[in-house]
Design a protein around this motif. Structure first.
Motif, PDB file in Angstrom:
ATOM      1  N   VAL A  80       0.854  -1.186   0.000  1.00  0.00           N
ATOM      2  CA  VAL A  80       0.000   0.000   0.000  1.00  0.00           C
ATOM      3  C   VAL A  80       0.892   1.239   0.000  1.00  0.00           C
ATOM      4  O   VAL A  80       1.851   1.328   0.770  1.00  0.00           O
ATOM      5  N   THR A 115       6.221   9.199   1.375  1.00  0.00           N
ATOM      6  CA  THR A 115       7.186  10.011   2.134  1.00  0.00           C
ATOM      7  C   THR A 115       7.669   9.288   3.386  1.00  0.00           C
ATOM      8  O   THR A 115       8.479   9.835   4.136  1.00  0.00           O
ATOM      9  N   GLY A 116       7.154   8.084   3.634  1.00  0.00           N
ATOM     10  CA  GLY A 116       7.615   7.316   4.788  1.00  0.00           C
ATOM     11  C   GLY A 116       9.110   7.084   4.664  1.00  0.00           C
ATOM     12  O   GLY A 116       9.634   6.994   3.555  1.00  0.00           O
ATOM     13  N   THR A 156      -0.088  11.523   3.025  1.00  0.00           N
ATOM     14  CA  THR A 156      -1.543  11.379   2.964  1.00  0.00           C
ATOM     15  C   THR A 156      -2.119  11.052   4.342  1.00  0.00           C
ATOM     16  O   THR A 156      -1.411  10.549   5.225  1.00  0.00           O
TER      17      THR A 156
HETATM   18  C1  LIG Z   1      10.613  15.976   5.093  1.00  0.00           C
HETATM   19  C2  LIG Z   1       9.908  14.918   5.886  1.00  0.00           C
HETATM   20  C3  LIG Z   1       9.532  15.187   7.195  1.00  0.00           C
HETATM   21  C4  LIG Z   1       8.841  14.235   7.953  1.00  0.00           C
HETATM   22  N1  LIG Z   1       8.492  14.535   9.243  1.00  0.00           N
HETATM   23  C5  LIG Z   1       7.767  13.639   9.947  1.00  0.00           C
HETATM   24  C6  LIG Z   1       7.362  13.945  11.286  1.00  0.00           C
HETATM   25  O1  LIG Z   1       7.686  14.983  11.840  1.00  0.00           O
HETATM   26  N2  LIG Z   1       6.594  13.029  11.913  1.00  0.00           N
HETATM   27  C7  LIG Z   1       6.218  11.837  11.343  1.00  0.00           C
HETATM   28  O2  LIG Z   1       5.512  11.050  11.964  1.00  0.00           O
HETATM   29  N3  LIG Z   1       6.647  11.522  10.102  1.00  0.00           N
HETATM   30  C8  LIG Z   1       7.394  12.380   9.397  1.00  0.00           C
HETATM   31  N4  LIG Z   1       7.815  12.048   8.138  1.00  0.00           N
HETATM   32  C9  LIG Z   1       7.540  10.703   7.601  1.00  0.00           C
HETATM   33  C10 LIG Z   1       6.270  10.559   6.749  1.00  0.00           C
HETATM   34  O3  LIG Z   1       5.893  11.770   6.137  1.00  0.00           O
HETATM   35  C11 LIG Z   1       5.120  10.025   7.592  1.00  0.00           C
HETATM   36  O4  LIG Z   1       5.456   8.721   8.057  1.00  0.00           O
HETATM   37  C12 LIG Z   1       3.780   9.952   6.856  1.00  0.00           C
HETATM   38  O5  LIG Z   1       2.791   9.551   7.764  1.00  0.00           O
HETATM   39  C13 LIG Z   1       3.784   9.011   5.682  1.00  0.00           C
HETATM   40  O6  LIG Z   1       2.637   9.288   4.880  1.00  0.00           O
HETATM   41  P1  LIG Z   1       2.595   8.819   3.351  1.00  0.00           P
HETATM   42  O7  LIG Z   1       1.234   9.085   2.835  1.00  0.00           O
HETATM   43  O8  LIG Z   1       3.722   9.407   2.591  1.00  0.00           O
HETATM   44  O9  LIG Z   1       2.779   7.242   3.533  1.00  0.00           O
HETATM   45  P2  LIG Z   1       3.707   6.254   2.680  1.00  0.00           P
HETATM   46  O10 LIG Z   1       5.118   6.653   2.782  1.00  0.00           O
HETATM   47  O11 LIG Z   1       3.141   6.085   1.324  1.00  0.00           O
HETATM   48  O12 LIG Z   1       3.476   4.899   3.515  1.00  0.00           O
HETATM   49  C14 LIG Z   1       3.969   4.755   4.815  1.00  0.00           C
HETATM   50  C15 LIG Z   1       3.491   3.413   5.385  1.00  0.00           C
HETATM   51  O13 LIG Z   1       2.067   3.446   5.553  1.00  0.00           O
HETATM   52  C16 LIG Z   1       1.439   2.457   4.729  1.00  0.00           C
HETATM   53  N5  LIG Z   1       0.235   3.092   4.171  1.00  0.00           N
HETATM   54  C17 LIG Z   1       0.158   4.268   3.480  1.00  0.00           C
HETATM   55  N6  LIG Z   1      -1.117   4.544   3.182  1.00  0.00           N
HETATM   56  C18 LIG Z   1      -1.857   3.522   3.675  1.00  0.00           C
HETATM   57  C19 LIG Z   1      -3.266   3.217   3.676  1.00  0.00           C
HETATM   58  N7  LIG Z   1      -4.157   4.027   3.096  1.00  0.00           N
HETATM   59  N8  LIG Z   1      -3.675   2.079   4.270  1.00  0.00           N
HETATM   60  C20 LIG Z   1      -2.792   1.245   4.864  1.00  0.00           C
HETATM   61  N9  LIG Z   1      -1.455   1.473   4.886  1.00  0.00           N
HETATM   62  C21 LIG Z   1      -1.010   2.587   4.307  1.00  0.00           C
HETATM   63  C22 LIG Z   1       2.468   2.082   3.693  1.00  0.00           C
HETATM   64  O14 LIG Z   1       2.269   0.777   3.212  1.00  0.00           O
HETATM   65  C23 LIG Z   1       3.762   2.227   4.473  1.00  0.00           C
HETATM   66  O15 LIG Z   1       3.981   1.079   5.257  1.00  0.00           O
HETATM   67  C24 LIG Z   1       8.530  12.979   7.379  1.00  0.00           C
HETATM   68  C25 LIG Z   1       8.906  12.711   6.050  1.00  0.00           C
HETATM   69  C26 LIG Z   1       9.592  13.650   5.317  1.00  0.00           C
HETATM   70  C27 LIG Z   1       9.970  13.319   3.906  1.00  0.00           C
END
Ligand SMILES: Cc1cc2nc3c(=O)[nH]c(=O)nc-3n(C[C@H](O)[C@H](O)[C@H](O)COP(=O)(O)OP(=O)(O)OC[C@H]3O[C@@H](n4cnc5c(N)ncnc54)[C@H](O)[C@@H]3O)c2cc1C
Length: 435
Positions: free
Chosen positions: A66, A71-72, A137
């Motif tokens: 998924v 950004t994870g 997201t």
């Molecule tokens: C510049 C930067 C700063 C950041 N700062 C922080 C911070 O301060 N705090 C923090 O917590 N994180 C931070 N992060 C990390 C990241 O943004 C978070 O973990 C965010 O929650 C990930 O969201 P995403 O939509 O990009 O998920 P993804 O990277 O796409 O996925 C992350 C995980 O969640 C799962 N996933 C995603 N969507 C779903 C869904 N709909 N259903 C089930 N599983 C799903 C994926 O399979 C994966 O295991 C940062 C990242 C960057 C690049």
């Protein structure tokens, strides 16, 4: 029929991406440290379509990864090799804000920033914020139980989730988006899925709690001799809404990459960015000459001070692909951890450490790291009573260290939950739990 043809049927003709030029951006994560080939990429637009996709993948015995904003930082959103990537980008509906209940329902693919804007538009606020807000997201933030810069005041994402819509590996849809303040009818499945990193279900929508806007906050950047001094500030300044710590290496790098001036006249081993309704207590500390600090004069000045913190990740990325270790420690153990950290790293490894001091959460970034460094840091964290994963999750990056933070009994219970909800091991294989 081929898997791809069956998936096209499940999507009622929607595209099934297989062209490497189109799948490439789904196959490498934000850091560039994790990548793997996808069998194909699909973007279902409804929970029912997600269910059909999962049933097809189960019948072909092909794993599903998924992906939200990708950004994870722990490799959980990209394939290990050969899985179908299920992108949530078309699950992008955002419902109306209910100003009385202070709630909103967001599709899993809605960017965090869009929820923040909707809340502001209704005179409210959303309790979660961090630098990746435009790409991360809502589904990703719930799947990782994201934290960020407002946790001190409002808790992690877990505290904002009132209900979810999610699809299990067998294609069945769980729908609980009523947003009841009280509901004592058994297991809290939304809480179970929060932080499950895509291993138990695909989240398709989330009912979120909104908050009254913060009171006007004052912002200050404080020079520190070290983390012990930061803890003194934490204990003396009441009602802190943010307490972000940065080491000298990180501030130097941000100044160089972003072309910013030094934040304070003197150079300090560490810096603390704090926000609270009233910073008078800080003036009391600074008065006797104990502290070097600057208080933001207006909104533009506040943004200027936050830039030192928010531009860390991009500044570090200009110097190579770092090993990123996001860890949590008991507050009292922070100074000892910081003192021992250099000694456990290989000679030549450069480190940039920053994070959310109030939550005991440090982002340890290692550049030019030796293979032994990650293990050494995570063992030090465990020895200090901390957690190897504070807010980014375990992903693929930390699977082999899960036992440092979770007991054999806890891991067995997590495996039992996984086996019950996803008996075929379809969802995010290799993420969170060792296979
Ligand atoms: C510049 C930067 C700063 C950041 N700062 C922080 C911070 O301060 N705090 C923090 O917590 N994180 C931070 N992060 C990390 C990241 O943004 C978070 O973990 C965010 O929650 C990930 O969201 P995403 O939509 O990009 O998920 P993804 O990277 O796409 O996925 C992350 C995980 O969640 C799962 N996933 C995603 N969507 C779903 C869904 N709909 N259903 C089930 N599983 C799903 C994926 O399979 C994966 O295991 C940062 C990242 C960057 C690049």
């Amino acid at each position: 029929v081929s898997l791809e043809t069956a998936l096209a049927g499940a999507l009622e003709g929607g595209p099934v991406l297989t062209d490497p030029a189109l799948t490439a951006s789904y196959e490498t994560d934000w850091t560039g440290a994790f990548s793997g080939r996808a069998r194909c990429v699909v973007s279902p637009a409804t929970a029912d379509a997600v269910g059909r996709v999962l049933r097809v993948c189960a019948s072909y015995g092909v794993g599903v990864v998924v992906q939200g904003g990708n950004t994870g930082l722990v490799g959980g959103s990209v394939p290990g090799g050969g899985e179908v990537v299920l992108s949530t980008r078309k699950l992008c509906g955002l419902g109306p804000v209910d100003p009385v209940a202070r709630q909103v329902t967001a599709g899993a693919g809605v960017p965090l920033a869009q929820v923040q804007r909707a809340a502001r538009g209704a005179g409210l606020s959303y309790g979660i914020d961090f630098a990746a807000r435009d790409s991360a997201t809502i589904g990703g933030t719930v799947a990782t139980n994201a934290g960020g810069v407002r946790v001190l005041a409002h808790g992690t994402t877990r505290a904002q989730v009132l209900g979810v819509e999610a699809v299990l590996a067998d294609g069945s849809v769980l729908r609980r988006l009523g947003g009841l303040a009280k509901d004592a009818t058994g297991y809290d499945l939304a809480a179970l899925l929060t932080g499950s990193e895509g291993t138990l279900a695909v989240l398709t929508a989330v009912r979120l709690r909104l908050l009254p806007p913060d009171p006007p906050l004052q912002t200050a950047l404080v020079g520190l001799a070290g983390l012990a001094e930061g803890l003194v500030v934490l204990s003396r300044v009441p009602d802190l809404h943010a307490a972000e710590v940065m080491d000298r290496a990180g501030v130097s790098l941000v100044c160089a990459v972003a072309g910013l001036a030094e934040p304070l006249p003197a150079v300090h081993p560490a810096y603390l960015l704090i926000e609270a309704p009233d910073l008078a207590a800080l003036a009391d500390l600074a008065g006797p000459g104990e502290l070097d600090a600057v208080v933001a004069a207006d909104g533009a000045d506040r943004a200027r001070l936050w830039a030192y913190r928010e531009r860390h990740s991009e500044a570090i990325a200009t110097r190579g692909v770092p090993v990123k270790l996001d860890v949590a420690l008991p507050l009292a153990a922070l100074p000892a951890f910081a003192a021992e950290l250099p000694g456990v790293l290989a000679a030549g490894t450069r480190r940039v450490v920053f994070g959310h001091l109030g939550d005991g959460n440090l982002h340890v970034n290692l550049l030019g790291a030796a293979p032994s460094d990650a293990d050494a840091v995570l063992r030090l964290v465990a020895a200090c009573g901390g957690s190897i994963g504070a807010e980014h999750g375990v992903g693929r990056a930390k699977v082999s260290w899960l036992h440092l933070s979770r007991s054999p009994a806890e891991i067995a219970a997590m495996r039992a939950v996984k086996a019950a909800l996803d008996p075929g091991g379809l969802l995010n294989p290799g993420v969170l739990l060792p296979t």
